[in-house]
Design a protein around this motif. Sequence first.
Motif, PDB file in Angstrom:
ATOM      1  N   GLU A  93      27.896  41.297 -97.248  1.00 51.22           N
ATOM      2  CA  GLU A  93      27.260  42.103 -96.203  1.00 51.22           C
ATOM      3  C   GLU A  93      25.945  41.425 -95.852  1.00 51.22           C
ATOM      4  O   GLU A  93      25.287  40.859 -96.720  1.00 51.22           O
ATOM      5  CB  GLU A  93      26.989  43.526 -96.697  1.00 51.22           C
ATOM      6  CG  GLU A  93      28.223  44.336 -97.014  1.00 51.22           C
ATOM      7  CD  GLU A  93      28.967  44.789 -95.776  1.00 51.22           C
ATOM      8  OE1 GLU A  93      28.339  44.957 -94.712  1.00 51.22           O
ATOM      9  OE2 GLU A  93      30.182  44.991 -95.879  1.00 51.22           O
ATOM     10  N   VAL A 108      22.993  46.811 -93.202  1.00 52.60           N
ATOM     11  CA  VAL A 108      24.072  47.218 -94.099  1.00 52.60           C
ATOM     12  C   VAL A 108      24.260  48.725 -94.039  1.00 52.60           C
ATOM     13  O   VAL A 108      23.294  49.481 -94.168  1.00 52.60           O
ATOM     14  CB  VAL A 108      23.764  46.779 -95.550  1.00 52.60           C
ATOM     15  CG1 VAL A 108      24.837  47.236 -96.498  1.00 52.60           C
ATOM     16  CG2 VAL A 108      23.564  45.267 -95.606  1.00 52.60           C
ATOM     17  N   LEU A 130      29.369  50.258 -97.778  1.00 48.48           N
ATOM     18  CA  LEU A 130      29.222  49.316 -98.882  1.00 48.48           C
ATOM     19  C   LEU A 130      29.596  49.977-100.207  1.00 48.48           C
ATOM     20  O   LEU A 130      30.322  49.396-101.018  1.00 48.48           O
ATOM     21  CB  LEU A 130      27.793  48.784 -98.947  1.00 48.48           C
ATOM     22  CG  LEU A 130      27.478  47.846-100.115  1.00 48.48           C
ATOM     23  CD1 LEU A 130      28.324  46.579-100.044  1.00 48.48           C
ATOM     24  CD2 LEU A 130      25.990  47.505-100.140  1.00 48.48           C
TER      25      LEU A 130
END
Length: 110
Positions: A89, A93, A98
Amino acid sequence: MKEMKNLHSIEEVDNFIEVNRLSFIYISRTNCSVCHALLPKVKEMMTQYPEIRLAHVNVDDVEEIAGHLSIFTVPVLLLNAEGKEMIREARFVQMDQLNDKISRIYEFNT
């Protein structure tokens, strides 16, 4: 928060990835406001994953890391499992996304 090891050379980065089954590397620069804002959030999130070892690389200290890992912007977040890059990433982000990605890989590898 979880301990984050500072790496100061390409050799240290490669060794960190090699010796840790699950490794997470946070790559930033000194004067990057996004990097400094994101780091505490990443550290806090990673407390959920005790088997993942954390490291930090400052591109200003290890300039050759950009070419070595094909990094074009910062911050860059890399998750490696068994030495293989599983997640990359960069810049902006989405923490929820994530976390979902890390969770799936973590469950599979622990």
